[in-house]
Every structure is written in C-alpha cells, then in structure tokens.
Design an enzyme around this catalytic site. Structure first.
Site, mmCIF file in Angstrom:
data_model
loop_
_atom_site.group_PDB
_atom_site.id
_atom_site.type_symbol
_atom_site.label_atom_id
_atom_site.label_comp_id
_atom_site.label_asym_id
_atom_site.label_seq_id
_atom_site.Cartn_x
_atom_site.Cartn_y
_atom_site.Cartn_z
ATOM 1 N N LYS A 174 -24.766 -6.420 22.176
ATOM 2 C CA LYS A 174 -23.332 -6.138 22.062
ATOM 3 C C LYS A 174 -23.026 -5.569 20.679
ATOM 4 O O LYS A 174 -23.187 -6.251 19.672
ATOM 5 C CB LYS A 174 -22.498 -7.410 22.256
ATOM 6 C CG LYS A 174 -21.009 -7.086 22.347
ATOM 7 C CD LYS A 174 -20.132 -8.319 22.331
ATOM 8 C CE LYS A 174 -19.614 -8.657 20.965
ATOM 9 N NZ LYS A 174 -18.840 -7.589 20.316
ATOM 10 N N GLU A 249 -27.470 -13.123 9.943
ATOM 11 C CA GLU A 249 -27.346 -12.285 8.744
ATOM 12 C C GLU A 249 -25.868 -12.230 8.423
ATOM 13 O O GLU A 249 -25.104 -11.556 9.119
ATOM 14 C CB GLU A 249 -27.867 -10.864 9.020
ATOM 15 C CG GLU A 249 -29.345 -10.773 9.282
ATOM 16 C CD GLU A 249 -30.179 -11.002 8.037
ATOM 17 O OE1 GLU A 249 -29.650 -10.924 6.914
ATOM 18 O OE2 GLU A 249 -31.376 -11.275 8.194
ATOM 19 N N CYS A 283 -22.815 -5.409 3.343
ATOM 20 C CA CYS A 283 -23.029 -6.838 3.094
ATOM 21 C C CYS A 283 -23.638 -7.082 1.718
ATOM 22 O O CYS A 283 -23.399 -8.091 1.095
ATOM 23 C CB CYS A 283 -23.911 -7.423 4.188
ATOM 24 S SG CYS A 283 -25.403 -6.474 4.459
ATOM 25 N N GLU A 384 -16.059 -12.939 -0.110
ATOM 26 C CA GLU A 384 -16.477 -11.580 0.223
ATOM 27 C C GLU A 384 -15.248 -10.771 0.650
ATOM 28 O O GLU A 384 -14.582 -11.105 1.623
ATOM 29 C CB GLU A 384 -17.485 -11.614 1.381
ATOM 30 C CG GLU A 384 -17.995 -10.243 1.730
ATOM 31 C CD GLU A 384 -18.879 -10.249 2.962
ATOM 32 O OE1 GLU A 384 -18.481 -10.831 3.986
ATOM 33 O OE2 GLU A 384 -19.970 -9.658 2.904
HETATM 34 P P1 NAD Z 1 -17.576 -10.299 12.643
HETATM 35 O O1 NAD Z 1 -18.198 -11.601 12.350
HETATM 36 O O2 NAD Z 1 -16.108 -10.235 12.823
HETATM 37 O O3 NAD Z 1 -18.180 -9.648 13.979
HETATM 38 C C1 NAD Z 1 -19.542 -9.344 14.118
HETATM 39 C C2 NAD Z 1 -19.889 -9.306 15.590
HETATM 40 O O4 NAD Z 1 -19.719 -10.601 16.139
HETATM 41 C C3 NAD Z 1 -19.023 -8.375 16.417
HETATM 42 O O5 NAD Z 1 -19.813 -7.771 17.418
HETATM 43 C C4 NAD Z 1 -18.019 -9.337 17.046
HETATM 44 O O6 NAD Z 1 -17.491 -8.870 18.270
HETATM 45 C C5 NAD Z 1 -18.888 -10.550 17.268
HETATM 46 N N1 NAD Z 1 -18.163 -11.820 17.357
HETATM 47 C C6 NAD Z 1 -16.985 -12.169 16.780
HETATM 48 N N2 NAD Z 1 -16.645 -13.435 17.114
HETATM 49 C C7 NAD Z 1 -17.644 -13.922 17.895
HETATM 50 C C8 NAD Z 1 -17.891 -15.170 18.526
HETATM 51 N N3 NAD Z 1 -17.035 -16.187 18.419
HETATM 52 N N4 NAD Z 1 -19.018 -15.311 19.247
HETATM 53 C C9 NAD Z 1 -19.910 -14.306 19.347
HETATM 54 N N5 NAD Z 1 -19.727 -13.079 18.781
HETATM 55 C C10 NAD Z 1 -18.609 -12.899 18.054
HETATM 56 O O7 NAD Z 1 -18.090 -9.347 11.483
HETATM 57 P P2 NAD Z 1 -17.679 -7.839 11.216
HETATM 58 O O8 NAD Z 1 -16.295 -7.875 10.640
HETATM 59 O O9 NAD Z 1 -17.965 -6.981 12.385
HETATM 60 O O10 NAD Z 1 -18.730 -7.431 10.078
HETATM 61 C C11 NAD Z 1 -18.520 -7.703 8.748
HETATM 62 C C12 NAD Z 1 -19.341 -8.866 8.294
HETATM 63 O O11 NAD Z 1 -20.716 -8.667 8.600
HETATM 64 C C13 NAD Z 1 -19.300 -9.055 6.802
HETATM 65 O O12 NAD Z 1 -19.109 -10.403 6.471
HETATM 66 C C14 NAD Z 1 -20.672 -8.609 6.329
HETATM 67 O O13 NAD Z 1 -21.088 -9.144 5.134
HETATM 68 C C15 NAD Z 1 -21.527 -8.985 7.470
HETATM 69 N N6 NAD Z 1 -22.766 -8.196 7.469
HETATM 70 C C16 NAD Z 1 -23.935 -8.803 7.063
HETATM 71 C C17 NAD Z 1 -25.119 -8.077 7.007
HETATM 72 C C18 NAD Z 1 -26.412 -8.712 6.548
HETATM 73 O O14 NAD Z 1 -27.454 -8.095 6.685
HETATM 74 N N7 NAD Z 1 -26.396 -9.915 6.025
HETATM 75 C C19 NAD Z 1 -25.110 -6.739 7.379
HETATM 76 C C20 NAD Z 1 -23.913 -6.161 7.787
HETATM 77 C C21 NAD Z 1 -22.745 -6.908 7.827
#
Ligand code: NAD
Length: 497
Positions: A174, A249, A283, A384
């Site tokens: 997804k 991650e 990130c 963050e």
């Molecule tokens: P998010 O947590 O809002 O969403 C990420 C994914 O999770 C999306 O596909 C979303 O639909 C899904 N999701 C949301 N709620 C969920 C739930 N309850 N159950 C299952 N899936 C769910 O994050 P975002 O806003 O899309 O991305 C930004 C974040 O990602 C930042 O905090 C960033 O630091 C992190 N990030 C980390 C890395 C890494 O390698 N550590 C890389 C990229 C981004």
C-alpha cells in the site's frame, strides 16, 4: 476504476467508497482519481497472497530465478525512467532531477537484491558428532504487508519489496494515499516482468482504514512500515496481537554538527541541502544544525543569505531548486511549528512565511526557514517538523557537541564536519544514530544498512540485514545414525512403578 491489483488482475474495489483524487502540490490541480479500497479488498488481497505463498511457486522457485525476475524488472525501470521520474515529481512536488535520482536508486536496490537472492545457501554448523549434520537455512517469512509514506513513494516501497521478493515472500502493498501513482506504474512493470499471480497485491487507500486492515489481518505474517512515529506505535501495538514480525522505519531529528575547522563554504552548502532538499520532507533531513561557537555567527549569516536565495517553483522546471510541500494539510502543520518556535523564543533569520511570488499562490509552498538561538527546550528542536525548517544551536567543545547531538528520542542519522580525522572518528563513534556522515550529508548505499536507533525504528532496510528482515532462520539437524540414547535407563519393558 480498476486500480487494485489482486491475484494477478486489475480490479475495482468491492466497496462503495468513492475514488480518491490525487493532487499536484505545485498548483493543486487534479492529477488522477484512483480507487479507494475497503477492508474487504484487503481481505481478498491477503487471501491471494496467502494462497500464492502456501501453494504457489514463488517460494519454491529457485533463488536464482527470483533474482532474474528482479533484474528484468530493473531493466523495465530503466526503460521507463523518465516517465517514472515525472510521475514522482508531479505527485510529490520534488524536482525532476530528484525524481530521476530516485529511479536510479530504485534500480540499484532491485539489482542489489537480485544479486543477493541466491548468494546465501545457509551455513553448516559443527555438531561435535561425526554422525550428525547441522545446517542453518533461510526461508521466507510468508505474507508481508508493506506500507509506504509519501515523501519517497516508490523508493521506500522498493526498499521493502526488493528484499521481500528476493527472499521468496508474497506481499500486499500500500503506497501513501497522497502519492499512489508511481506504485501503480511499478505494479504494471512487475506484471510485464512475469511475476506469478498473487505474489504482489496492490491496495490503495487511507491508513486508518486500509492500512490498519492490513496490519490486523490474521493472514499477514510480517508488517514493514515506513512513516511517522505515532503511526508506527499504533502499528506495532496492532501487530503485537498476532505476534507478527514488525519492521519500522520512522522519523528523525537529525543533528548536523559543524566544527570550526571544517571547510566553511562546503559546510554551509551541505547544511542547506541537508535541511532543504525536497523541502525538508526527508526522514534523515539535517534539520538540527549544531555549530561551534567561534564560527556560529558568520555561519548563520551565510546560511540565511543562501536560504533566502533558494528558488522555489514547479518541480518540472529545470530552474527550480525546491518544490512545494506535499499537501495543504502538511503545510498547515509545518506553519504551526513555525508559529510555535516564534512563540517559544527562537530567532527567525530566514523565511518563515509563504512565498510572495504570484505564480506560486495555488501550491503548498513555504520559504526555507532558519531559526537561530535555539536549544533543546524548544518544540521545534525536539519534534520532527518534516518541512523546510532548520534550527541552529551552538556548542563549545567536542563533549558538548556529542551531548547535544544525542539529546533526542530519535536516532536515524547525523553528520559531523571537521578537518580533524580523529575528532571525526571519535564523534562518529559516539553518535547514537543509525547512519553517520563525515564531511558529507545524505548519501546512502543499497549495500549499507539503513535504520534507526531509539524511536527512529526497529530493524534495518538495505544491506544484508535488509534481506534478513524477510527471512526466518531454520536449524535442520540430521542424525544420520540414530541409536537408542538410554537416558532413561529403566527396564525396556515393564509395568507401573
Ligand atoms: P504516516 O505515518 O502518516 O503514513 C505512512 C503510511 O502509513 C501511509 O501509507 C499511511 O496511509 C499509512 N497509515 C497511516 N495510518 C495507519 C494505520 N493506523 N495503520 C496502518 N497504516 C497506516 O507518514 P507520512 O506522513 O506518509 O510520512 C512521513 C513520515 O515518514 C515522517 O515521520 C518521516 O520521517 C517518515 N519516514 C521515515 C523514513 C525512514 O527511513 N526512517 C523514510 C521516509 C519517511
């Protein structure tokens, strides 16, 4: 809208959800409307993946053939590089140059795991018994739910999908609901490459509905998630009920430490790209600059001058250095952090507002923002922000630099800038972060592990450990000449005692 890919077929959602409109963050124009799945679609996708794992050929296909399919996919990604880069730029707002770099990195990741697929035949262990053979072999975990964020939509998905497939798992994937388009393209390429039905199943939709249905589905063995800390915590709790494997991650608050003996211009230049690359929606963004006090004021002045000169615009325009933020909602969140930083006493030295350029008014732009006079008591230093906001702190000596850099609940990445190799090595050794750059920022390699200490996550992507996330280790002990053991030395036959 037949945008879900389940058991080798493009299908519409079985639910009654209206489609979801995908916007271009540069001007809020509509790019596409895609299907919105519901939990019944997730169930169908997991069922297909389960069937393909338990009965299908993928897990038992020889590892070399799995590697060959991934290599074929890499070739298709190279063929479609320009289109994929453009899609990523339109969907996320990143520049086309960044989009091309993403595709090149994705190709490298699929090639790396293609080569690793058959590189490991397990290991033989000395049993101490001449009549016994002991082997440790690796097997796929099973059905993997792979959930990706919006900042590097295809790259983050590929870091999961390439090792999951190389190891012989089947998957339900997804992408973020904000940026699904490049993943749709990838699945078409997997189909073209000849992946067996049910090995990759694509569902689209929101996290709390579709994502959580994936995580809690009893047919799923492993959840790999990249995204925010709060979501990661929910996912870990939900996965615990089924004792599922979990790889997380999460975010980062990444220190970029500059000693006075670093090359000044280079360190300023990299401080800008560390913080403002992809509008800081990275990130590992170097959003916490920690500068030695003797050069602090000159450094901040030069940083502010150069931040003010960054050209914002359409990612597809060659002159653009920085695109918009991904959505109106996300820009609102970043603006709240800016307002809070001002209220808590940070000194604004660059940006802090939306651009005045009339051509950028429909998009979700924010000027690159620099705050000086910061310390860890400020919310903007601790949390963050995930936007173009850089805070600057000062330090006196090496001990203080390390103490500040480690003063975070996260631990994803950090950098140290110095002309003294021994200082560089000492500080790199002392930082509690999963990646440390010395006199550089941002490079990563498919061969080297990526992941976080602390609340930046659990597990590692990339490198050999990235493959291990998707494998179970099994010990097979073969007694070639079994004989009675006579541990219990009572009569061979007999009655009750
Ligand atoms: P998010 O947590 O809002 O969403 C990420 C994914 O999770 C999306 O596909 C979303 O639909 C899904 N999701 C949301 N709620 C969920 C739930 N309850 N159950 C299952 N899936 C769910 O994050 P975002 O806003 O899309 O991305 C930004 C974040 O990602 C930042 O905090 C960033 O630091 C992190 N990030 C980390 C890395 C890494 O390698 N550590 C890389 C990229 C981004």
């Amino acid at each position: 809208m037949k945008d879900l890919f389940i058991d080798g077929h493009w299908v519409a959602s079985v639910g009654a959800q209206p489609g979801r409109t995908v916007l271009n963050p540069y001007d809020a124009s509509e790019l596409a409307t895609v299907a919105e799945a519901d939990p019944a679609d997730v169930d169908a996708a997991v069922t297909a993946a389960r069937r393909a794992f338990d009965g299908g050929p993928w897990r038992t296909t020889c590892a070399r053939e799995r590697g060959e399919l991934l290599r074929k996919l890499s070739g298709l990604l190279v063929r479609d590089r320009e289109e994929l880069a453009r899609t990523e730029s339109l969907d996320t707002g990143k520049t086309l140059a960044e989009g091309r770099t993403d595709v090149d990195d994705i190709v490298a990741v699929f090639r790396y795991y293609a080569n690793l697929a058959d590189a490991d035949a397990g290991r033989v262990v000395d049993t101490g018994n001449p009549h016994a053979i002991s082997r440790v072999v690796h097997e796929p975990v099973g059905v993997c739910a792979l959930i990706a964020p919006w900042n590097y939509p295809l790259l983050q998905m590929s870091w999961k999908l390439a090792p999951a497939l190389a190891a012989g798992n089947t998957t339900v994937i997804k992408p973020s609901e904000v940026t699904p388009l490049s993943t749709l393209h990838l699945v078409r390429l997997l189909e073209e490459a000849g992946l067996p039905d049910g090995v990759v199943n694509l569902v689209l939709g929101g996290g709390p509905t579709v994502g959580s249905a994936m995580v809690s589905h009893p047919g799923v063995d492993l959840v790999s998630f990249t995204g925010g800390l709060a979501t990661g915590q929910k996912i870990m709790a939900a996965a615990a009920l089924g004792v599922k494997r979990v790889a997380l991650e999460l975010g980062g608050k990444n220190p970029n430490v500059v000693f006075a003996d670093a090359d000044f211009d280079t360190a300023v230049d990299y401080a800008l790209s560390a913080a403002f690359f992809h509008s800081g929606q990275v990130c590992s963004a170097g959003s916490r600059l920690i500068v030695q006090d003797t050069i602090h004021d000159a450094f901040v002045a030069e940083l502010a001058r150069r931040a003010d000169a960054i050209r914002l615009g359409n990612g597809l325009d060659d002159a653009t250095e920085c695109g918009p933020l991904v959505s109106a909602e996300h820009r609102d969140k970043v603006e709240r952090y800016i307002a809070q930083a001002l209220a808590e006493g940070a000194r604004l030295v660059a940006g802090g507002h939306r651009p005045h350029d009339p051509g950028l008014q429909n998009g979700y732009f924010l000027r690159p923002t620099v705050f000086a006079d910061c310390d860890a008591s400020l919310t903007v230093v601790r949390e963050e922000v995930f936007g173009p906001v850089l805070t600057v702190e000062r330090f006196r000596d090496e001990n203080e630099a390390v103490q500040l850099a480690n003063d975070t609940e996260y631990g994803l990445a950090g950098a140290v800038w110095t002309g003294d190799a021994s200082v560089a090595q000492r500080v790199a050794g002392a930082l509690r972060h999963g990646t440390v750059w010395i006199n550089d920022y941002h490079p990563y390699l498919p061969q080297a592990e990526w992941g976080g200490f602390g609340k930046s996550g659990i597990g590692r992507e990339l490198g050999p450990s990235g493959l291990d996330e998707y494998r179970e280790a099994k010990h097979i002990y073969h007694n070639i000449r079994p004989e009675p053991m006579r541990w219990f030395a009572g009569p061979a036959t007999g009655g009750d005692q």
